[in-house]
Design a protein around this motif. Structure first.
Motif, mmCIF file in Angstrom:
data_model
loop_
_atom_site.group_PDB
_atom_site.id
_atom_site.type_symbol
_atom_site.label_atom_id
_atom_site.label_comp_id
_atom_site.label_asym_id
_atom_site.label_seq_id
_atom_site.Cartn_x
_atom_site.Cartn_y
_atom_site.Cartn_z
ATOM 1 N N VAL A 54 5.042 10.267 7.962
ATOM 2 C CA VAL A 54 5.436 8.857 7.861
ATOM 3 C C VAL A 54 6.585 8.737 6.872
ATOM 4 O O VAL A 54 6.557 9.335 5.797
ATOM 5 C CB VAL A 54 4.226 8.007 7.386
ATOM 6 N N ILE A 60 0.522 11.556 8.239
ATOM 7 C CA ILE A 60 0.967 12.161 9.504
ATOM 8 C C ILE A 60 1.155 11.068 10.554
ATOM 9 O O ILE A 60 0.198 10.390 10.934
ATOM 10 C CB ILE A 60 -0.051 13.201 10.038
ATOM 11 N N LYS A 61 2.391 10.912 10.987
ATOM 12 C CA LYS A 61 2.677 9.898 12.007
ATOM 13 C C LYS A 61 2.247 10.400 13.376
ATOM 14 O O LYS A 61 1.686 9.680 14.180
ATOM 15 C CB LYS A 61 4.179 9.604 11.996
ATOM 16 N N ALA A 108 -3.702 9.458 8.812
ATOM 17 C CA ALA A 108 -2.662 8.723 9.538
ATOM 18 C C ALA A 108 -1.624 8.121 8.591
ATOM 19 O O ALA A 108 -0.500 7.851 9.000
ATOM 20 C CB ALA A 108 -3.309 7.627 10.382
ATOM 21 N N ALA A 109 -2.021 7.933 7.316
ATOM 22 C CA ALA A 109 -1.076 7.373 6.345
ATOM 23 C C ALA A 109 0.049 8.359 6.046
ATOM 24 O O ALA A 109 1.119 7.968 5.564
ATOM 25 C CB ALA A 109 -1.825 7.021 5.062
ATOM 26 N N LYS A 145 -6.267 4.444 7.489
ATOM 27 C CA LYS A 145 -5.851 3.968 8.825
ATOM 28 C C LYS A 145 -6.314 4.872 9.954
ATOM 29 O O LYS A 145 -6.026 4.608 11.113
ATOM 30 C CB LYS A 145 -4.312 3.868 8.900
ATOM 31 N N ARG A 190 -6.324 6.493 15.316
ATOM 32 C CA ARG A 190 -5.786 5.713 14.191
ATOM 33 C C ARG A 190 -5.618 4.265 14.623
ATOM 34 O O ARG A 190 -5.206 3.997 15.749
ATOM 35 C CB ARG A 190 -4.442 6.290 13.747
ATOM 36 N N ILE A 191 -5.938 3.365 13.737
ATOM 37 C CA ILE A 191 -5.716 1.942 14.007
ATOM 38 C C ILE A 191 -5.255 1.293 12.705
ATOM 39 O O ILE A 191 -5.958 1.326 11.696
ATOM 40 C CB ILE A 191 -6.993 1.247 14.552
ATOM 41 N N ASP A 192 -4.046 0.741 12.754
ATOM 42 C CA ASP A 192 -3.459 0.112 11.575
ATOM 43 C C ASP A 192 -3.146 -1.338 11.927
ATOM 44 O O ASP A 192 -2.355 -1.593 12.842
ATOM 45 C CB ASP A 192 -2.173 0.871 11.203
#
Lengths: 127, 212
Positions: A119, A104-105, A101-102, A61, B94-96
């Motif tokens: 996260v 670390i928020k 990103a998965a 992500k 980041r892009i989810d």
């Protein structure tokens, strides 16, 4: 379990921009939080974001990124001294944190501290 | 001696003519949802009477570069300057696609938006090299020490591009313009509300100075 991978300055100093970014992103994509000795240059940060966007997928992500350097003095003499030191021994001042990103928020930074928010996986699974 | 002076004079005149003909590109850069398109709309409505783009609370509404050509603004002293206004997608690390599902999008729509958003970020970064002057639009209710802000400003500085930092959303209770001023003391910072027009006259005066 969180893995923190340290990359010393000498390990990436001689790499090209794309070489540095590949090394960092390969580790981040293995769900590791990477701590790089020294600060990435601004063009390297931009290239890192570009390459990250090219790699975004269902399983990846993106990243959270934070560079930390010694407090800046905008005086001419201080800038000159810092420039000379960088020329002689490289830009080792500060460090860069890059995490997936998965995991670390958010990395919250203010001048005195850095906070890594992870996260909440249980909450995410419940949704 | 006289010939050299005449030569210099002609050179200066030609340079000025060339400068005036040059299409100045004024870029709007910043993180996602900081109000870049709202500010672009405010500028366009005030000076050419039409909006530039769609504004939305859903992140990544602007996913491609948008250009409004020949926007002319006038200073209080009656001087004018013309530029091409370039609105860019918000920069993100980041892009989810799952984040878009919260905004009642279908999975297909969310995935499409995410893919377009990643391309938009890449395009925005590539366009940095084309800018003559940049407005860095920050949300004044948010922590200014984000890496995206630092990366944008660092890249503009490295390219010697003149910058004006805008602290947007000053009409909101949580707004903290001083935090932006403290974070970036080396830049001129001006607080506005692109949506409500707060402080917009001062913004135009500052903009005039930066473009000149």
């Amino acid at each position: 379990m969180l893995t923190l991978q340290f990359i010393p300055y000498k390990e990436i100093n001689n790499l090209t921009t794309s070489g540095k970014i590949k090394k960092i992103l390969d580790l981040v994509k293995e769900n590791k939080i990477v701590l790089v000795e020294g600060k990435l240059r601004s063009n390297e940060e931009a290239a890192l974001i570009e390459r990250t966007m090219e790699n975004v997928s269902r399983s990846f992500k993106g990243i959270e990124l934070c560079t930390i350097k010694a407090e800046e003095d905008y005086g001419l003499i201080s800038k000159f001294k810092a420039g000379m030191v960088s020329l002689l021994v490289g830009n080792r001042q500060g460090f860069t944190i890059i995490g997936p990103a998965a995991i670390i928020k958010e990395i919250r930074k203010d001048p005195t501290k850095v906070q890594l928010f992870t996260v909440d996986k249980i909450k995410k699974r419940r949704r | 001696m006289m010939i050299i002076r005449i030569g210099d004079f002609i050179k200066r005149v030609l340079n000025n003519i060339f400068k005036q003909k040059k299409n100045i590109k004024l870029g709007l850069y910043g993180p996602v949802n900081s109000g870049k398109t709202s500010l672009a709309n405010r500028i366009c409505v005030d000076w050419i009477g039409e909006e530039m783009g769609i504004v939305s609370s859903i992140p990544h509404e602007t996913r491609e570069i948008k250009i409004k050509e020949k926007v002319e603004i006038k200073s209080k002293k009656g001087k004018s300057v013309s530029f091409n206004l370039v609105d860019t997608p918000g920069i993100a690390t980041r892009i989810d696609y799952e984040d878009f599902l919260k905004h009642r999008m279908s999975v297909k729509e969310a995935k499409k938006r995410a893919k377009e958003a990643t391309k938009g970020v890449i395009e925005a970064i590539k366009w940095l090299d084309n800018m003559d002057c940049v407005l860095v639009v920050l949300d004044s209710t948010k922590n200014p020490y984000s890496q995206v802000n630092l990366t944008i400003l660092g890249n503009l500085q490295a390219r010697n591009i003149p910058v004006l930092v805008i602290g947007n959303k000053v009409d909101l209770k949580k707004s903290n313009l001083k935090a932006i001023e403290d974070a970036f003391p080396q830049y001129d910072v001006i607080g506005v509300s692109a949506l409500n027009g707060n402080n917009i006259e001062e913004f135009y005066e500052s903009l005039f100075k930066v473009i000149r």
